[in-house]
Design a protein around this motif. Sequence first.
Motif, PDB file in Angstrom:
ATOM      1  N   GLY A 122       0.818  -1.204   0.000  1.00 46.77           N
ATOM      2  CA  GLY A 122       0.000   0.000   0.000  1.00 46.77           C
ATOM      3  C   GLY A 122       0.853   1.255   0.000  1.00 46.77           C
ATOM      4  N   GLY A 123       2.153   1.086   0.275  1.00 44.67           N
ATOM      5  CA  GLY A 123       3.058   2.228   0.301  1.00 44.67           C
ATOM      6  C   GLY A 123       4.449   1.852  -0.172  1.00 44.67           C
ATOM      7  N   VAL A 124       4.984   2.681  -1.038  1.00 45.69           N
ATOM      8  CA  VAL A 124       6.373   2.556  -1.477  1.00 45.69           C
ATOM      9  C   VAL A 124       7.011   3.914  -1.244  1.00 45.69           C
ATOM     10  CG1 VAL A 124       7.942   2.142  -3.414  1.00 45.69           C
ATOM     11  CG2 VAL A 124       5.816   0.832  -3.237  1.00 45.69           C
ATOM     12  N   THR A 125       8.080   3.938  -0.474  1.00 48.15           N
ATOM     13  CA  THR A 125       8.780   5.189  -0.200  1.00 48.15           C
ATOM     14  C   THR A 125      10.122   5.149  -0.892  1.00 48.15           C
ATOM     15  OG1 THR A 125       7.688   5.397   1.929  1.00 48.15           O
ATOM     16  CG2 THR A 125       9.645   6.718   1.590  1.00 48.15           C
ATOM     17  N   LEU A 126      10.393   6.208  -1.646  1.00 47.54           N
ATOM     18  CA  LEU A 126      11.599   6.322  -2.458  1.00 47.54           C
ATOM     19  C   LEU A 126      12.407   7.521  -1.988  1.00 47.54           C
ATOM     20  CD1 LEU A 126      12.948   5.416  -5.283  1.00 47.54           C
ATOM     21  CD2 LEU A 126      11.677   7.345  -6.211  1.00 47.54           C
ATOM     22  N   PHE A 127      13.714   7.327  -1.813  1.00 52.11           N
ATOM     23  CA  PHE A 127      14.608   8.436  -1.526  1.00 52.11           C
ATOM     24  C   PHE A 127      15.641   8.493  -2.641  1.00 52.11           C
ATOM     25  CE2 PHE A 127      18.690  10.034  -0.152  1.00 52.11           C
ATOM     26  CZ  PHE A 127      18.333  11.292   0.271  1.00 52.11           C
ATOM     27  N   VAL A 128      15.842   9.700  -3.175  1.00 50.32           N
ATOM     28  CA  VAL A 128      16.827   9.929  -4.226  1.00 50.32           C
ATOM     29  C   VAL A 128      17.822  10.964  -3.727  1.00 50.32           C
ATOM     30  CG1 VAL A 128      17.176  10.721  -6.594  1.00 50.32           C
ATOM     31  CG2 VAL A 128      15.102   9.440  -6.010  1.00 50.32           C
ATOM     32  N   GLY A 129      19.087  10.590  -3.677  1.00 49.81           N
ATOM     33  CA  GLY A 129      20.150  11.524  -3.317  1.00 49.81           C
ATOM     34  C   GLY A 129      20.809  12.045  -4.576  1.00 49.81           C
ATOM     35  N   LEU A 169      30.629  12.188 -10.878  1.00 51.99           N
ATOM     36  CA  LEU A 169      29.250  12.652 -10.999  1.00 51.99           C
ATOM     37  C   LEU A 169      29.237  14.166 -11.098  1.00 51.99           C
ATOM     38  CD1 LEU A 169      29.053   9.830  -9.421  1.00 51.99           C
ATOM     39  CD2 LEU A 169      26.824  10.641  -8.740  1.00 51.99           C
ATOM     40  N   GLY A 170      28.323  14.677 -11.893  1.00 47.65           N
ATOM     41  CA  GLY A 170      28.158  16.114 -12.034  1.00 47.65           C
ATOM     42  C   GLY A 170      26.979  16.607 -11.214  1.00 47.65           C
ATOM     43  N   ILE A 171      26.837  17.909 -11.165  1.00 49.99           N
ATOM     44  CA  ILE A 171      25.725  18.529 -10.441  1.00 49.99           C
ATOM     45  C   ILE A 171      24.412  18.014 -11.031  1.00 49.99           C
ATOM     46  CG2 ILE A 171      24.618  20.717  -9.823  1.00 49.99           C
ATOM     47  CD1 ILE A 171      27.525  20.177  -8.660  1.00 49.99           C
ATOM     48  N   GLY A 172      23.514  17.586 -10.141  1.00 55.68           N
ATOM     49  CA  GLY A 172      22.208  17.076 -10.563  1.00 55.68           C
ATOM     50  C   GLY A 172      22.162  15.583 -10.807  1.00 55.68           C
ATOM     51  N   ASP A 173      23.322  14.923 -10.927  1.00 48.03           N
ATOM     52  CA  ASP A 173      23.323  13.476 -11.128  1.00 48.03           C
ATOM     53  C   ASP A 173      22.789  12.767  -9.883  1.00 48.03           C
ATOM     54  OD1 ASP A 173      24.406  13.685 -13.664  1.00 48.03           O
ATOM     55  OD2 ASP A 173      26.451  13.141 -13.039  1.00 48.03           O
ATOM     56  N   LEU A 174      22.179  11.619 -10.095  1.00 42.37           N
ATOM     57  CA  LEU A 174      21.692  10.812  -8.986  1.00 42.37           C
ATOM     58  C   LEU A 174      22.855  10.016  -8.411  1.00 42.37           C
ATOM     59  CD1 LEU A 174      18.309   9.431 -10.380  1.00 42.37           C
ATOM     60  CD2 LEU A 174      18.822  11.655  -9.338  1.00 42.37           C
ATOM     61  N   ALA A 175      23.057  10.109  -7.097  1.00 44.65           N
ATOM     62  CA  ALA A 175      24.137   9.406  -6.423  1.00 44.65           C
ATOM     63  C   ALA A 175      23.649   8.123  -5.760  1.00 44.65           C
ATOM     64  CB  ALA A 175      24.781  10.309  -5.382  1.00 44.65           C
ATOM     65  N   VAL A 176      22.429   8.146  -5.243  1.00 40.46           N
ATOM     66  CA  VAL A 176      21.891   6.980  -4.542  1.00 40.46           C
ATOM     67  C   VAL A 176      20.366   6.978  -4.668  1.00 40.46           C
ATOM     68  CG1 VAL A 176      21.805   8.186  -2.311  1.00 40.46           C
ATOM     69  CG2 VAL A 176      21.922   5.679  -2.352  1.00 40.46           C
ATOM     70  N   GLY A 191      31.633  19.285  -8.648  1.00 38.20           N
ATOM     71  CA  GLY A 191      31.393  17.877  -8.959  1.00 38.20           C
ATOM     72  C   GLY A 191      31.991  17.010  -7.882  1.00 38.20           C
ATOM     73  N   LEU A 192      31.868  15.715  -8.059  1.00 34.78           N
ATOM     74  CA  LEU A 192      32.452  14.802  -7.076  1.00 34.78           C
ATOM     75  C   LEU A 192      32.669  13.432  -7.681  1.00 34.78           C
ATOM     76  CD1 LEU A 192      29.883  12.905  -6.054  1.00 34.78           C
ATOM     77  CD2 LEU A 192      29.383  14.939  -4.748  1.00 34.78           C
ATOM     78  N   ASP A 193      33.472  12.665  -6.971  1.00 34.60           N
ATOM     79  CA  ASP A 193      33.726  11.275  -7.318  1.00 34.60           C
ATOM     80  C   ASP A 193      33.355  10.420  -6.122  1.00 34.60           C
ATOM     81  OD1 ASP A 193      35.377  11.162  -9.967  1.00 34.60           O
ATOM     82  OD2 ASP A 193      36.288  12.796  -8.821  1.00 34.60           O
ATOM     83  N   TYR A 194      32.697   9.302  -6.393  1.00 33.88           N
ATOM     84  CA  TYR A 194      32.430   8.312  -5.358  1.00 33.88           C
ATOM     85  C   TYR A 194      33.324   7.104  -5.606  1.00 33.88           C
ATOM     86  CZ  TYR A 194      28.225  10.392  -3.336  1.00 33.88           C
ATOM     87  OH  TYR A 194      27.332  11.206  -2.671  1.00 33.88           O
ATOM     88  N   SER A 195      33.933   6.614  -4.537  1.00 32.64           N
ATOM     89  CA  SER A 195      34.740   5.397  -4.580  1.00 32.64           C
ATOM     90  C   SER A 195      34.158   4.403  -3.596  1.00 32.64           C
ATOM     91  CB  SER A 195      36.183   5.687  -4.169  1.00 32.64           C
ATOM     92  OG  SER A 195      36.757   6.640  -5.019  1.00 32.64           O
ATOM     93  N   ALA A 196      34.258   3.121  -3.938  1.00 33.79           N
ATOM     94  CA  ALA A 196      33.733   2.083  -3.056  1.00 33.79           C
ATOM     95  C   ALA A 196      34.815   1.060  -2.752  1.00 33.79           C
ATOM     96  CB  ALA A 196      32.542   1.387  -3.713  1.00 33.79           C
ATOM     97  N   HIS A 197      34.872   0.655  -1.509  1.00 26.17           N
ATOM     98  CA  HIS A 197      35.752  -0.433  -1.094  1.00 26.17           C
ATOM     99  C   HIS A 197      35.249  -1.719  -1.762  1.00 26.17           C
ATOM    100  CE1 HIS A 197      37.520  -3.443   1.601  1.00 26.17           C
ATOM    101  NE2 HIS A 197      38.454  -2.515   1.816  1.00 26.17           N
ATOM    102  N   PRO A 198      36.131  -2.673  -2.052  1.00 24.69           N
ATOM    103  CA  PRO A 198      35.684  -3.926  -2.676  1.00 24.69           C
ATOM    104  C   PRO A 198      34.598  -4.671  -1.891  1.00 24.69           C
ATOM    105  CG  PRO A 198      38.065  -3.761  -2.799  1.00 24.69           C
ATOM    106  CD  PRO A 198      37.589  -2.604  -1.950  1.00 24.69           C
TER     107      PRO A 198
END
Length: 141
Positions: free
Chosen positions: A30-37, A88-95, A50-57
């Motif tokens: 009955g409910g789906v909650t979405l968060f966009v960063g 990522l540039g300004i306005g891009d979706l990060a998460v 701008g920014l760069d995201y890095s992830a550990h393995p």
Amino acid sequence: MTSVVRLVEIRDTPLDVVEVLASLDDDTDGGVTLFVGKVRDHDGGRGVSGLDYSAHPTAIERLREVCETVAARHDVHGVAAVHRVGRLGIGDLAVVVATAAAHRGTAFEASRDLIDTLKSEVPIWKHQVFADGSDEWVGTP
């Protein structure tokens, strides 16, 4: 029975909100909650270029564990989390995170828990570049 954790990915390609919502499509909800960063153009009073995201393995493993833990803490039918890495540039979706439940309150609580736990426990780091040429790392150990 279908797993409650429906979509967990870390990728270097643009994120798709429709894909995340589709992964949680279920008639029992009955409910789906979405968060966009998104990448914003400022932080702490300074302009961001701008920014760069890095992830550990181990980040994808940890992200799946976080999704499973959040699903166990809330009466949800579906959990999804996708995080972007790379430049990522300004306005891009990060998460993009989302949860689905029979009732909206549960979905809201679970989504808040999911993004907060993801941010504090998944080893994904942000290298932020400011308009003045300076930079900083965020979320590093």
